[in-house]
Design a protein around this motif. Structure first.
Motif, short mmCIF file in Angstrom:
data_model
loop_
_atom_site.label_atom_id
_atom_site.label_comp_id
_atom_site.label_asym_id
_atom_site.label_seq_id
_atom_site.Cartn_x
_atom_site.Cartn_y
_atom_site.Cartn_z
N ASP A 145 0.87 -1.07 0.03
CA ASP A 145 0.04 0.13 0.10
C ASP A 145 0.88 1.24 -0.09
N GLU A 146 0.39 2.43 -0.53
CA GLU A 146 0.89 3.56 -0.36
C GLU A 146 0.92 4.07 1.11
N PRO A 147 2.21 4.54 1.54
CA PRO A 147 3.54 4.53 0.74
C PRO A 147 4.27 3.26 0.57
N ASP A 148 4.54 2.82 -0.53
CA ASP A 148 5.23 1.54 -0.65
C ASP A 148 6.61 1.66 -0.43
N LEU A 149 6.92 0.96 0.59
CA LEU A 149 8.24 1.03 1.32
C LEU A 149 9.26 0.00 0.83
N VAL A 150 8.60 -0.98 0.01
CA VAL A 150 9.32 -2.11 -0.24
C VAL A 150 10.66 -1.96 -0.80
N PRO A 151 10.68 -0.95 -1.93
CA PRO A 151 11.92 -0.58 -2.46
C PRO A 151 12.91 0.22 -1.72
N THR A 152 12.55 1.01 -0.71
CA THR A 152 13.31 1.68 0.11
C THR A 152 13.94 0.50 1.28
N VAL A 153 12.90 -0.32 1.73
CA VAL A 153 13.48 -1.31 2.53
C VAL A 153 14.57 -2.11 1.81
N CYS A 154 14.54 -2.63 0.52
CA CYS A 154 15.58 -3.48 -0.16
C CYS A 154 16.61 -2.47 -0.18
N ASP A 155 16.68 -1.26 -0.30
CA ASP A 155 17.95 -0.51 -0.26
C ASP A 155 18.54 -0.22 1.10
N TRP A 156 17.56 -0.39 1.99
CA TRP A 156 18.29 -0.42 3.59
C TRP A 156 19.06 -1.74 3.66
N PHE A 157 18.44 -2.52 3.46
CA PHE A 157 19.09 -4.11 3.44
C PHE A 157 20.43 -4.02 2.48
N GLU A 158 20.36 -3.60 1.43
CA GLU A 158 21.62 -3.75 0.59
C GLU A 158 22.88 -2.68 0.86
N ALA A 159 22.23 -1.62 1.65
CA ALA A 159 23.47 -0.72 2.11
C ALA A 159 24.08 -1.36 3.51
N ARG A 160 23.45 -2.48 3.89
CA ARG A 160 24.09 -3.28 5.27
C ARG A 160 24.68 -4.36 4.92
N GLY A 161 24.88 -4.77 3.63
CA GLY A 161 25.85 -5.90 3.11
C GLY A 161 24.93 -7.10 2.71
N PHE A 162 23.75 -6.91 2.41
CA PHE A 162 22.80 -7.90 1.88
C PHE A 162 22.65 -7.94 0.49
N GLU A 163 22.18 -9.01 -0.34
CA GLU A 163 21.95 -9.15 -1.60
C GLU A 163 20.80 -9.51 -1.83
N ARG A 164 20.16 -9.01 -2.81
CA ARG A 164 18.51 -9.33 -3.03
C ARG A 164 18.63 -10.73 -3.49
N VAL A 165 17.73 -11.55 -2.90
CA VAL A 165 17.59 -12.96 -3.47
C VAL A 165 16.29 -12.75 -4.21
N TRP A 166 15.34 -12.47 -3.55
CA TRP A 166 13.88 -12.42 -4.21
C TRP A 166 13.05 -11.41 -3.59
N VAL A 167 12.18 -10.82 -4.46
CA VAL A 167 10.94 -9.82 -3.74
C VAL A 167 9.79 -9.94 -4.72
N SER A 168 8.82 -10.19 -3.97
CA SER A 168 7.76 -10.36 -4.90
C SER A 168 7.25 -8.94 -5.74
N ALA A 169 6.51 -9.50 -6.74
CA ALA A 169 6.11 -8.37 -7.89
C ALA A 169 5.38 -7.07 -7.10
N PRO A 170 5.70 -6.15 -7.71
CA PRO A 170 4.80 -4.90 -7.27
C PRO A 170 3.24 -5.13 -7.42
N GLU A 171 2.69 -5.89 -8.35
CA GLU A 171 1.16 -5.88 -8.52
C GLU A 171 0.84 -7.05 -7.63
N ALA A 172 1.49 -7.55 -6.80
CA ALA A 172 1.07 -8.75 -5.99
C ALA A 172 0.21 -7.99 -4.89
N ASP A 173 -0.61 -8.48 -4.25
CA ASP A 173 -1.41 -8.03 -3.22
C ASP A 173 -0.84 -8.24 -1.70
N PHE A 174 0.62 -8.57 -1.92
CA PHE A 174 1.30 -8.64 -0.81
C PHE A 174 2.82 -8.30 -1.03
#
Length: 208
Positions: free
Chosen positions: A151-180
């Motif tokens: 839901d708006e504000p959609d923080l998922v991209p920001t949360v990904c950025d926060w993880f990746e700034a802390r030494g994490f690599e993205r494995v998988w993230v659900s699609a934006p059009e999913a209802d979760f």
């Protein structure tokens, strides 16, 4: 929030929560599949009924290697998880405040960290604080599985950025059009010592 009523949506296969659970369990299974040989420590914060992990362990070939601690504040939910884990002696369910880092002494750095049902109920500042603390919870190569609504504000991209700034690599993230929203990140950094006495987050009425 009536958390008992909220959890009944898991039993509706058409619900968004049920579909989210399937996505979380798929990432949990994949994390266990790639875990190195030997003990597999797992922690789950705000574990609820424990379905994210317990249901996967029922038939996973690494179930005997897993040593898990599930922390849930609601006594009815933790009792449900404890009953669901019957026969899994390696799964410990604690009724307590999952935001406190003291709960994880002796279990970290872990191979799998579950942060499900949290990020949609706390402030963005608390999400960022929790993400910043995850290097204290993870061993190198560990997977963090987390959830956050789209839901708006959609923080998922920001949360990904926060993880990746802390030494994490993205494995998988659900699609934006999913209802979760479900994400999985793998820790590539060096574990940090656990700082006890910290409180990572507080739930906000009505979610955040």
């Amino acid at each position: 929030m009536d958390w008992q009523a909220w959890h009944t949506k898991y039993d509706d296969p058409e619900s968004a929560l049920s579909r989210r659970l399937e996505a979380v369990q798929a990432q949990v299974r994949a994390a266990l599949d790639r875990a190195p040989a030997g003990p597999v420590p797992v922690i789950s914060l705000c574990a609820g009924q424990g379905r994210d992990l317990i249901d996967v362990l029922e038939d996973h070939p690494r179930r005997g290697d897993v040593q898990a601690r599930l922390v849930e504040l609601d006594p009815e939910l933790s009792a449900f998880a404890r009953e669901r884990a019957s026969g899994l002696d390696q799964v410990e369910v604690i009724t307590g405040d999952a935001s406190l880092t003291d709960q994880y002494v002796g279990m970290v750095p872990a191979e799998l960290v579950l942060l499900c049902g949290i990020f949609g109920n706390i402030t963005s500042a608390d999400i960022e604080r929790t993400v910043a603390t995850t290097p204290q919870l993870c061993r190198t190569g560990a997977t963090v599985v987390w959830t956050r609504h789209r839901d708006e504000p959609d923080l998922v991209p920001t949360v990904c950025d926060w993880f990746e700034a802390r030494g994490f690599e993205r494995v998988w993230v659900s699609a934006p059009e999913a209802d979760f929203g479900v994400g999985a990140h793998r820790f590539t950094g060096v574990p940090e010592p656990l700082v006890t006495g910290q409180s990572l987050f507080s739930f906000v009425p009505g979610g955040a």
